[in-house]
Scaffold this motif. Sequence first.
Motif, PDB file in Angstrom:
ATOM      1  N   ALA A  57       2.334  -5.657   6.783  1.00 27.36           N
ATOM      2  CA  ALA A  57       2.834  -4.402   6.020  1.00 27.36           C
ATOM      3  C   ALA A  57       2.399  -2.798   6.483  1.00 27.36           C
ATOM      4  O   ALA A  57       2.576  -1.925   6.086  1.00 27.36           O
ATOM      5  CB  ALA A  57       1.616  -4.721   4.940  1.00 27.36           C
ATOM      6  N   SER A  61       4.938  -0.593   7.180  1.00 27.78           N
ATOM      7  CA  SER A  61       5.394   1.087   7.075  1.00 27.78           C
ATOM      8  C   SER A  61       5.352   2.721   8.273  1.00 27.78           C
ATOM      9  O   SER A  61       5.914   3.092   8.077  1.00 27.78           O
ATOM     10  CB  SER A  61       3.848   1.007   5.592  1.00 27.78           C
ATOM     11  OG  SER A  61       3.378   2.555   5.860  1.00 27.78           O
ATOM     12  N   ARG A 150       7.144   6.277  -0.448  1.00 30.52           N
ATOM     13  CA  ARG A 150       7.116   5.624   0.697  1.00 30.52           C
ATOM     14  C   ARG A 150       7.812   7.024   1.525  1.00 30.52           C
ATOM     15  O   ARG A 150       7.551   7.584   2.711  1.00 30.52           O
ATOM     16  CB  ARG A 150       8.255   4.719   1.316  1.00 30.52           C
ATOM     17  CG  ARG A 150       7.706   3.382   0.260  1.00 30.52           C
ATOM     18  CD  ARG A 150       8.783   2.022   1.870  1.00 30.52           C
ATOM     19  NE  ARG A 150       8.550   1.440   1.082  1.00 30.52           N
ATOM     20  CZ  ARG A 150       9.234   0.730   0.087  1.00 30.52           C
ATOM     21  NH1 ARG A 150       9.866   1.055  -1.057  1.00 30.52           N
ATOM     22  NH2 ARG A 150       8.919  -0.938  -0.150  1.00 30.52           N
ATOM     23  N   GLU A 165      -2.674   4.745   5.157  1.00 28.85           N
ATOM     24  CA  GLU A 165      -1.920   3.273   5.168  1.00 28.85           C
ATOM     25  C   GLU A 165      -3.175   2.364   5.718  1.00 28.85           C
ATOM     26  O   GLU A 165      -2.962   1.153   5.423  1.00 28.85           O
ATOM     27  CB  GLU A 165      -0.552   3.525   6.556  1.00 28.85           C
ATOM     28  CG  GLU A 165       0.631   3.951   6.173  1.00 28.85           C
ATOM     29  CD  GLU A 165       1.053   4.384   6.911  1.00 28.85           C
ATOM     30  OE1 GLU A 165       2.691   4.573   7.187  1.00 28.85           O
ATOM     31  OE2 GLU A 165       0.708   4.205   8.565  1.00 28.85           O
ATOM     32  N   HIS A 169      -2.311  -0.054   2.655  1.00 31.09           N
ATOM     33  CA  HIS A 169      -0.978  -1.367   3.666  1.00 31.09           C
ATOM     34  C   HIS A 169      -1.869  -2.124   4.077  1.00 31.09           C
ATOM     35  O   HIS A 169      -1.887  -3.531   3.913  1.00 31.09           O
ATOM     36  CB  HIS A 169      -0.276  -0.307   4.093  1.00 31.09           C
ATOM     37  CG  HIS A 169       0.699   0.543   3.934  1.00 31.09           C
ATOM     38  ND1 HIS A 169      -0.039   1.145   3.116  1.00 31.09           N
ATOM     39  CD2 HIS A 169       1.923   0.720   3.329  1.00 31.09           C
ATOM     40  CE1 HIS A 169       1.587   2.309   2.635  1.00 31.09           C
ATOM     41  NE2 HIS A 169       2.364   1.353   3.007  1.00 31.09           N
TER      42      HIS A 169
ATOM     43  N   GLY B  26       1.557  -0.430  -1.071  1.00 31.22           N
ATOM     44  CA  GLY B  26       0.460  -1.903  -0.174  1.00 31.22           C
ATOM     45  C   GLY B  26       0.748  -2.819   0.126  1.00 31.22           C
ATOM     46  O   GLY B  26       1.323  -3.909   0.068  1.00 31.22           O
ATOM     47  N   GLU B  29       4.648  -3.943  -0.424  1.00 28.23           N
ATOM     48  CA  GLU B  29       5.081  -4.174   1.720  1.00 28.23           C
ATOM     49  C   GLU B  29       4.330  -5.039   2.414  1.00 28.23           C
ATOM     50  O   GLU B  29       5.342  -5.917   2.866  1.00 28.23           O
ATOM     51  CB  GLU B  29       4.372  -3.345   2.616  1.00 28.23           C
ATOM     52  CG  GLU B  29       4.771  -1.301   1.926  1.00 28.23           C
ATOM     53  CD  GLU B  29       6.370  -1.407   2.733  1.00 28.23           C
ATOM     54  OE1 GLU B  29       7.206  -2.397   2.928  1.00 28.23           O
ATOM     55  OE2 GLU B  29       6.542  -0.064   2.685  1.00 28.23           O
ATOM     56  N   ARG B  30       3.127  -5.966   1.805  1.00 29.52           N
ATOM     57  CA  ARG B  30       2.140  -7.285   2.253  1.00 29.52           C
ATOM     58  C   ARG B  30       3.130  -8.320   1.652  1.00 29.52           C
ATOM     59  O   ARG B  30       4.045  -9.403   2.203  1.00 29.52           O
ATOM     60  CB  ARG B  30       0.957  -7.219   1.672  1.00 29.52           C
ATOM     61  CG  ARG B  30       0.341  -6.765   2.728  1.00 29.52           C
ATOM     62  CD  ARG B  30      -1.632  -6.824   2.014  1.00 29.52           C
ATOM     63  NE  ARG B  30      -2.017  -6.307   0.435  1.00 29.52           N
ATOM     64  CZ  ARG B  30      -2.187  -4.827   0.701  1.00 29.52           C
ATOM     65  NH1 ARG B  30      -1.612  -3.929   1.240  1.00 29.52           N
ATOM     66  NH2 ARG B  30      -1.905  -5.365  -1.187  1.00 29.52           N
TER      67      ARG B  30
END
Lengths: 215, 166
Positions: A57, A61, A150, A165, A169, B26, B29-30
Motif C-alpha cells: 500500500a 500510493s 488520492r 502515507e 497506508h 489506506g 490500497e492494502r
Amino acid sequence: MGRPNRSGENSATPEPSTSLDGSVEGAELARLLAEAVAGGQEAWRRIVGLYWRRVFALARSRLRDHGIAEEVTQSVFVTVATKLSQGQYAECGKFEPWLFRVAVNRIRDQVRASQRGATATDDDLLDARAGSAPAGDGTRASDRALNELRRSLSLLTDADRQVIELRHHAGLSFAAMADLLEEPLGTLLARHHRALKKLRGLMAGVESSVMEDRT
Amino acid sequence: MNDHNEQFDALSPELAALDAGLAQLGATERASAPSDLEGRIIAATSSVVAAHTTPVLKLAQPEPKGIMARLSVKRLDWPMRVAAVIAVMIGGWAAFHGAGAPGGKGIPMPASSSAEAERLLSIWSTLENSGAAEKIKNMWLDAGEIESLVIGDGLGEPDGSEQENL
C-alpha cells in the motif's frame, strides 16, 4: 476504517487475514524473528503475512503504478530476508520501523529512477478522471471521493505526503514513525497535523476543480 | 500505545473526518494488493531464509577458515542450481545445507567448524589439481550461465588477496 482509536491503532474495517491485526505483540514478533533468522520457514511466512499488504500500500500510493509497486514490495522483502539472515538486524523491538525504513529507501530509489526515465502513467489520476462523472450509486460516490483524496495527496510535498502515507497506508503508529524518521514524537505529531490541514486545503481546491470539469 | 491521543483528541471535526477518509484510503490500497503477491514474495525469499539454517562462516569468527564461492549469475533462478552443482563438486557436503542467494550476490558455503572448513579446502584443492575445477568453471562460462566465479577461503571479499580467482 474510522479514525485512529485510543490504542493507537486504526479502528479498521476487517483487513485480509494476512494483514497486521494487532494480535502479534512484541514478544511474539521477537519469537517469530528469532525463528526466521534460524531458518524457520513458517515463522518467515508469518512475518511476510503481517507486513506485505502494508508495504504494498505504501509503494502503491507513492509510485502510483500497480506493477512497479508489486516489484518494489518483493524487492523490499528480499532485502529484509537477506539482511536478517546476515545478522544485520538485532532485535530490539524496532523491527517494524526498520522494515519500513528499508521500504521507504527502496521506494525513494524507485521514484528517482522513474524521474530519470519516462513519466509513469498515473493509474489513479486516470481513475479520478474516469470517475468524475456524476455518481450513479453510493459505491461510485465513495470511489470518487477516494480518487479525489488520492489526487489531492499527490499534490502535497514529499515530506507531507510521506507522513500521511506512513500513517494511513503503512498503518504505522506515531511512535514507530518517530523511530523510522528519527524525529521526536512531538515534531512528528505536529507534522502530521500540518499535513492534514494542507490536504484539507487542497481538497477544497480539487473539489472546485472537479465542479469546473463537470460544467 | 497512546502516543498520539492528545493529537487526535485535538483534531477539528473537519480534520478528523479527513483523517478517517485517509484511513479508508489506506485500507483500500492494502486490500488492492494482488492476492498472489504474498506467495510470490515467499517464493522469492524462502531460499534466503533456508540458506541460513546452518551456521555460516562469519568473518569475525576467531578461526575464519572455510570456502567461499561467489558467483555473478545472469538469471535469478541460477544461484540455487549452481549451488547444487558446487555442492556435488565438493563431495555433496553442502547439499545438506542448501546455500543460495538471490540476484547473484553470492553463495556462501557454510562451514560449521574449522576442521570442516579445512576439509572443504582440501577437496577443492584436489579438484583444482585434477583440472576438474577449471573444466567446470569453463563449462559454466561457455554456457553463458555465469559471468564470473571466485573461490576462496571466505576471509574477505571476492577480490581479496586471500582468495583465488579461477
